[in-house]
Design a protein around this motif. Structure first.
Motif, PDB file in Angstrom:
ATOM      1  N   LEU A 193       0.836  -1.209   0.000  1.00 56.29           N
ATOM      2  CA  LEU A 193       0.000   0.000   0.000  1.00 56.29           C
ATOM      3  C   LEU A 193       0.868   1.256   0.000  1.00 56.29           C
ATOM      4  O   LEU A 193       2.032   1.217   0.385  1.00 56.29           O
ATOM      5  N   ARG A 194       0.235   2.374  -0.396  1.00 58.74           N
ATOM      6  CA  ARG A 194       0.907   3.668  -0.324  1.00 58.74           C
ATOM      7  C   ARG A 194      -0.014   4.638   0.389  1.00 58.74           C
ATOM      8  O   ARG A 194      -0.690   5.452  -0.218  1.00 58.74           O
ATOM      9  N   ASP A 195      -0.060   4.492   1.702  1.00 57.41           N
ATOM     10  CA  ASP A 195      -0.993   5.308   2.458  1.00 57.41           C
ATOM     11  C   ASP A 195      -0.434   5.561   3.860  1.00 57.41           C
ATOM     12  O   ASP A 195      -0.300   4.638   4.654  1.00 57.41           O
ATOM     13  N   ARG A 196      -0.099   6.810   4.124  1.00 60.48           N
ATOM     14  CA  ARG A 196       0.566   7.121   5.387  1.00 60.48           C
ATOM     15  C   ARG A 196      -0.296   6.800   6.601  1.00 60.48           C
ATOM     16  O   ARG A 196       0.200   6.288   7.611  1.00 60.48           O
ATOM     17  N   ALA A 197      -1.583   7.106   6.542  1.00 57.34           N
ATOM     18  CA  ALA A 197      -2.439   6.853   7.710  1.00 57.34           C
ATOM     19  C   ALA A 197      -2.447   5.356   8.034  1.00 57.34           C
ATOM     20  O   ALA A 197      -2.442   4.964   9.209  1.00 57.34           O
ATOM     21  N   SER A 198      -2.440   4.534   6.986  1.00 57.19           N
ATOM     22  CA  SER A 198      -2.415   3.085   7.217  1.00 57.19           C
ATOM     23  C   SER A 198      -1.113   2.671   7.909  1.00 57.19           C
ATOM     24  O   SER A 198      -1.110   1.798   8.774  1.00 57.19           O
ATOM     25  N   ALA A 199      -0.001   3.319   7.516  1.00 51.84           N
ATOM     26  CA  ALA A 199       1.289   2.973   8.138  1.00 51.84           C
ATOM     27  C   ALA A 199       1.268   3.301   9.625  1.00 51.84           C
ATOM     28  O   ALA A 199       1.797   2.548  10.449  1.00 51.84           O
ATOM     29  N   LEU A 200       0.656   4.413   9.972  1.00 50.51           N
ATOM     30  CA  LEU A 200       0.621   4.781  11.392  1.00 50.51           C
ATOM     31  C   LEU A 200      -0.319   3.860  12.172  1.00 50.51           C
ATOM     32  O   LEU A 200      -0.008   3.451  13.293  1.00 50.51           O
ATOM     33  N   ALA A 201      -1.454   3.510  11.582  1.00 47.80           N
ATOM     34  CA  ALA A 201      -2.353   2.554  12.252  1.00 47.80           C
ATOM     35  C   ALA A 201      -1.626   1.222  12.430  1.00 47.80           C
ATOM     36  O   ALA A 201      -1.679   0.601  13.504  1.00 47.80           O
ATOM     37  N   ALA A 202      -0.897   0.809  11.397  1.00 46.84           N
ATOM     38  CA  ALA A 202      -0.154  -0.452  11.479  1.00 46.84           C
ATOM     39  C   ALA A 202       0.904  -0.377  12.580  1.00 46.84           C
ATOM     40  O   ALA A 202       1.114  -1.341  13.327  1.00 46.84           O
ATOM     41  N   THR A 203       1.557   0.774  12.696  1.00 43.13           N
ATOM     42  CA  THR A 203       2.563   0.950  13.755  1.00 43.13           C
ATOM     43  C   THR A 203       1.947   0.656  15.118  1.00 43.13           C
ATOM     44  O   THR A 203       2.483  -0.121  15.920  1.00 43.13           O
ATOM     45  N   HIS A 204       0.796   1.279  15.376  1.00 42.85           N
ATOM     46  CA  HIS A 204       0.182   1.089  16.696  1.00 42.85           C
ATOM     47  C   HIS A 204      -0.254  -0.358  16.906  1.00 42.85           C
ATOM     48  O   HIS A 204      -0.042  -0.925  17.983  1.00 42.85           O
ATOM     49  N   HIS A 205      -0.818  -0.958  15.891  1.00 44.49           N
ATOM     50  CA  HIS A 205      -1.316  -2.330  16.081  1.00 44.49           C
ATOM     51  C   HIS A 205      -0.175  -3.343  16.183  1.00 44.49           C
ATOM     52  O   HIS A 205      -0.301  -4.340  16.902  1.00 44.49           O
ATOM     53  N   LEU A 206       0.939  -3.070  15.503  1.00 47.48           N
ATOM     54  CA  LEU A 206       2.112  -3.937  15.666  1.00 47.48           C
ATOM     55  C   LEU A 206       2.648  -3.831  17.092  1.00 47.48           C
ATOM     56  O   LEU A 206       2.966  -4.840  17.731  1.00 47.48           O
ATOM     57  N   LEU A 207       2.723  -2.597  17.591  1.00 48.81           N
ATOM     58  CA  LEU A 207       3.206  -2.428  18.964  1.00 48.81           C
ATOM     59  C   LEU A 207       2.253  -3.069  19.969  1.00 48.81           C
ATOM     60  O   LEU A 207       2.676  -3.677  20.958  1.00 48.81           O
ATOM     61  N   LEU A 208       0.955  -2.928  19.696  1.00 48.53           N
ATOM     62  CA  LEU A 208      -0.030  -3.549  20.591  1.00 48.53           C
ATOM     63  C   LEU A 208       0.133  -5.077  20.558  1.00 48.53           C
ATOM     64  O   LEU A 208       0.115  -5.743  21.602  1.00 48.53           O
ATOM     65  N   ALA A 209       0.329  -5.619  19.376  1.00 48.13           N
ATOM     66  CA  ALA A 209       0.543  -7.064  19.228  1.00 48.13           C
ATOM     67  C   ALA A 209       1.765  -7.493  20.034  1.00 48.13           C
ATOM     68  O   ALA A 209       1.738  -8.491  20.759  1.00 48.13           O
ATOM     69  N   HIS A 210       2.829  -6.724  19.904  1.00 48.35           N
ATOM     70  CA  HIS A 210       4.053  -7.010  20.658  1.00 48.35           C
ATOM     71  C   HIS A 210       3.757  -7.024  22.162  1.00 48.35           C
ATOM     72  O   HIS A 210       4.092  -7.988  22.865  1.00 48.35           O
ATOM     73  N   GLY A 211       3.105  -5.963  22.651  1.00 47.58           N
ATOM     74  CA  GLY A 211       2.841  -5.846  24.087  1.00 47.58           C
ATOM     75  C   GLY A 211       1.941  -6.967  24.601  1.00 47.58           C
ATOM     76  O   GLY A 211       2.179  -7.526  25.676  1.00 47.58           O
ATOM     77  N   LEU A 212       0.915  -7.299  23.825  1.00 49.05           N
ATOM     78  CA  LEU A 212       0.011  -8.389  24.238  1.00 49.05           C
ATOM     79  C   LEU A 212       0.780  -9.715  24.322  1.00 49.05           C
ATOM     80  O   LEU A 212       0.574 -10.501  25.249  1.00 49.05           O
ATOM     81  N   ALA A 213       1.665  -9.937  23.355  1.00 47.41           N
ATOM     82  CA  ALA A 213       2.414 -11.209  23.335  1.00 47.41           C
ATOM     83  C   ALA A 213       3.421 -11.267  24.477  1.00 47.41           C
ATOM     84  O   ALA A 213       3.650 -12.333  25.055  1.00 47.41           O
ATOM     85  N   VAL A 214       4.016 -10.130  24.827  1.00 48.36           N
ATOM     86  CA  VAL A 214       4.929 -10.107  25.974  1.00 48.36           C
ATOM     87  C   VAL A 214       4.129 -10.374  27.254  1.00 48.36           C
ATOM     88  O   VAL A 214       4.514 -11.186  28.099  1.00 48.36           O
ATOM     89  N   GLY A 215       2.988  -9.695  27.366  1.00 48.13           N
ATOM     90  CA  GLY A 215       2.147  -9.867  28.560  1.00 48.13           C
ATOM     91  C   GLY A 215       1.712 -11.311  28.727  1.00 48.13           C
ATOM     92  O   GLY A 215       1.722 -11.851  29.845  1.00 48.13           O
ATOM     93  N   SER A 216       1.350 -11.960  27.630  1.00 48.32           N
ATOM     94  CA  SER A 216       0.860 -13.331  27.758  1.00 48.32           C
ATOM     95  C   SER A 216       2.012 -14.283  28.114  1.00 48.32           C
ATOM     96  O   SER A 216       1.834 -15.229  28.873  1.00 48.32           O
ATOM     97  N   PHE A 217       3.204 -13.997  27.627  1.00 53.38           N
ATOM     98  CA  PHE A 217       4.387 -14.794  28.001  1.00 53.38           C
ATOM     99  C   PHE A 217       4.615 -14.708  29.514  1.00 53.38           C
ATOM    100  O   PHE A 217       4.812 -15.707  30.190  1.00 53.38           O
ATOM    101  N   ARG A 218       4.541 -13.485  30.031  1.00 46.14           N
ATOM    102  CA  ARG A 218       4.776 -13.287  31.466  1.00 46.14           C
ATOM    103  C   ARG A 218       3.666 -13.926  32.301  1.00 46.14           C
ATOM    104  O   ARG A 218       3.931 -14.601  33.285  1.00 46.14           O
ATOM    105  N   SER A 219       2.410 -13.687  31.900  1.00 43.85           N
ATOM    106  CA  SER A 219       1.316 -14.125  32.767  1.00 43.85           C
ATOM    107  C   SER A 219       1.250 -15.647  32.836  1.00 43.85           C
ATOM    108  O   SER A 219       0.758 -16.207  33.801  1.00 43.85           O
ATOM    109  N   ARG A 220       1.772 -16.314  31.840  1.00 44.39           N
ATOM    110  CA  ARG A 220       1.736 -17.779  31.879  1.00 44.39           C
ATOM    111  C   ARG A 220       2.966 -18.361  32.567  1.00 44.39           C
ATOM    112  O   ARG A 220       3.113 -19.574  32.660  1.00 44.39           O
ATOM    113  N   GLY A 221       3.867 -17.502  32.977  1.00 45.27           N
ATOM    114  CA  GLY A 221       4.983 -17.951  33.812  1.00 45.27           C
ATOM    115  C   GLY A 221       6.044 -18.762  33.095  1.00 45.27           C
ATOM    116  O   GLY A 221       6.713 -19.595  33.714  1.00 45.27           O
ATOM    117  N   TYR A 222       6.240 -18.544  31.807  1.00 44.15           N
ATOM    118  CA  TYR A 222       7.289 -19.296  31.105  1.00 44.15           C
ATOM    119  C   TYR A 222       8.672 -18.864  31.566  1.00 44.15           C
ATOM    120  O   TYR A 222       8.896 -17.704  31.893  1.00 44.15           O
TER     121      TYR A 222
END
Ligand code: FCB
Length: 462
Positions: A193-222
């Motif tokens: 795609l060539r759309d700046r607003a999409s890139a910024l939305a993707a930035t936030h959702h990638l970071l959210l994905a990262h944070g959720l995955a870190v949180g789930s790793f911790r909460s399950r005690g691995y």
């Protein structure tokens, strides 16, 4: 356990005894077998089939065929003597549509690989996302859609459950800047795609994905560590003029602070968002999720750009432009700047509270000569890639300098074990320590492989 002799050689070489030496690859770039054993399609499978997207219409259907030839790859890693192998899991092999039940055959592939690595004393470093998003999620909006972050966290939980007893180092995302900006703003990576607003939305959702995955790793005690891999930039000002110094500062934000500020609990860089007149799609609680503590940060480094001030325009709102230099270049056209690696590591260590840093990728593409037989009796062949050897020597020396500067650098991964599918360049750009014959897929170590092996064995950088 390393032998005493090697430990001492390493110490005298300026690297700590427990410094970790590794090698990296990623799923779409090496696995092939794109439609086997229940694998679903990824956005890269679809992107490669769009005319004009990838050089000479190439794709990852076969790639290095590591899905079948992984025992050979493990043997190459073992002979190389690395402590760790960084590879990624293809999400569509695990969940063909990106959600719902997992695919046993896909999971078994990674379980076999992990077991074989451990049997050779090689630590698996698993990247959960190296750009091959399941196509079904891509068609539903990909990273521009918030739901993708939740689907990623579910997939991550499947992988922890499956391999968490044996894999103790995880990274969530590889170079999310590329996923967001090359994928959604510059149109150079899937989905194009060539759309700046999409890139910024993707930035936030990638970071959210990262944070959720870190949180789930911790909460399950691995047991183990989890981190993020970015490709930061600290461009060099083209001159010492104040305006160029300021332009270089601005030019670093999108690749560095945009990711590290939120991950370290500092929110998004406001000047950057203001220049774009854009808001991130942040919901209550997101920034706390994103700031879930990580154990280490991975830095991928290839080059350093020079920038000069330029008028801000709607198309280039940060007010800088890249300027050519007289530095030597790799086959990618990237400047060879070993000390840039020292600078970027130092900048990060000074600016963010990073406890452990790893160079998770570093390497160079050069147009290698064809593998030439060297000794009839051994039936072996070698590729004499002197430029790549020089590149590694310079950059590994820069790592040693960074450690001497006080940077908490704990390890280094060469990119890449194999010549592989280099995204939009297809197989035209070769980064491997090992060459892969395009017809037979036979693997042949290059001189850079022998150099890296000797260096790891304690013979230093000579
Ligand atoms: C990095 C990617 C990796 C490879 C190298 C050359 O940006 O993470 O997959 O393509 O560049």
């Amino acid at each position: 356990m390393k032998s005493k002799e090697i430990k001492q050689a390493r110490r005298s070489d300026g690297f700590p005894e427990d410094f970790l030496w590794g090698c990296a690859t990623s799923s779409y770039q090496i696995e092939g077998a794109y439609d086997e054993d229940g694998r679903g399609l990824s956005i890269w499978d679809a992107y490669c089939r769009e005319p004009g997207r990838v050089s000479r219409g190439q794709n990852g259907d076969v790639a290095c065929d590591s899905y079948h030839r992984w025992p050979e790859d493990v043997a190459l890693l073992s002979d190389l003597g690395v402590d760790a192998y960084r590879f990624s899991v293809a999400w569509p092999r695990v969940q063909p549509d990106g959600q719902g039940p997992s695919n046993r055959a896909g999971l078994d592939y990674y379980a076999r690989l992990v077991d074989a690595l451990l049997a050779k004393g090689i630590e698996p470093w698993v990247t959960l996302y190296h750009w091959d998003l399941p196509l079904a999620l891509g068609q539903a909006g990909g990273w521009t859609v918030r739901d993708t972050a939740y689907r990623f966290a579910e997939y991550a939980a499947i992988m922890y459950r499956e391999l968490g007893d044996r894999v103790h180092r995880w990274t969530t995302l590889n170079e999310p800047w590329c996923s967001a900006f090359l994928g959604y703003e510059h149109g150079e990576h899937a989905p194009g795609l060539r759309d700046r607003a999409s890139a910024l939305a993707a930035t936030h959702h990638l970071l959210l994905a990262h944070g959720l995955a870190v949180g789930s790793f911790r909460s399950r005690g691995y047991v183990g560590e989890i981190g993020l891999v970015i490709n930061p930039a600290t461009p060099r000002p083209a001159t010492r003029h104040e305006a160029d110094l300021a332009a270089a500062e601005r030019a670093s934000v999108e690749r560095t602070g945009l990711w590290l500020n939120p991950v370290y609990g500092l929110g998004y860089p406001e000047a950057y968002l203001k220049a774009r007149g854009a808001d991130m799609p942040v919901k209550a609680g997101d920034m706390e999720i994103i700031a879930a503590p990580i154990n280490f940060l991975g830095v991928n480094y290839y080059n350093e750009d020079a920038v000069a001030e330029a008028p801000a325009t709607p198309a280039a709102p940060d007010g800088y432009r890249f300027v050519p230099t007289a530095l030597p270049k790799t086959e990618m056209g990237w400047d060879v700047v070993p000390q840039g690696l020292r600078r970027v590591l130092g900048n990060i260590a000074r600016t963010w509270p990073v406890r452990s840093l790893y160079v998770t990728e570093n390497g160079a593409a050069y147009a290698d000569e064809a593998a030439a037989p060297v000794a009839a009796e051994t039936q072996s062949a070698r590729v004499h890639d002197a430029d790549r050897v020089a590149y590694y020597r310079g950059h590994i020396a820069a790592c040693r300098d960074a450690i001497a500067d006080g940077v908490p650098l704990k390890g280094y991964f060469a990119w890449s074990l194999l010549d592989n599918f280099e995204w939009a360049h297809g197989y035209d750009k070769l980064f491997g320590l090992v060459t892969v014959d395009p017809r037979t897929l036979a693997r042949t170590p290059k001189d850079s492989y022998l150099f890296y092996r000797d260096m790891i064995a304690g013979y230093g950088l000579e």
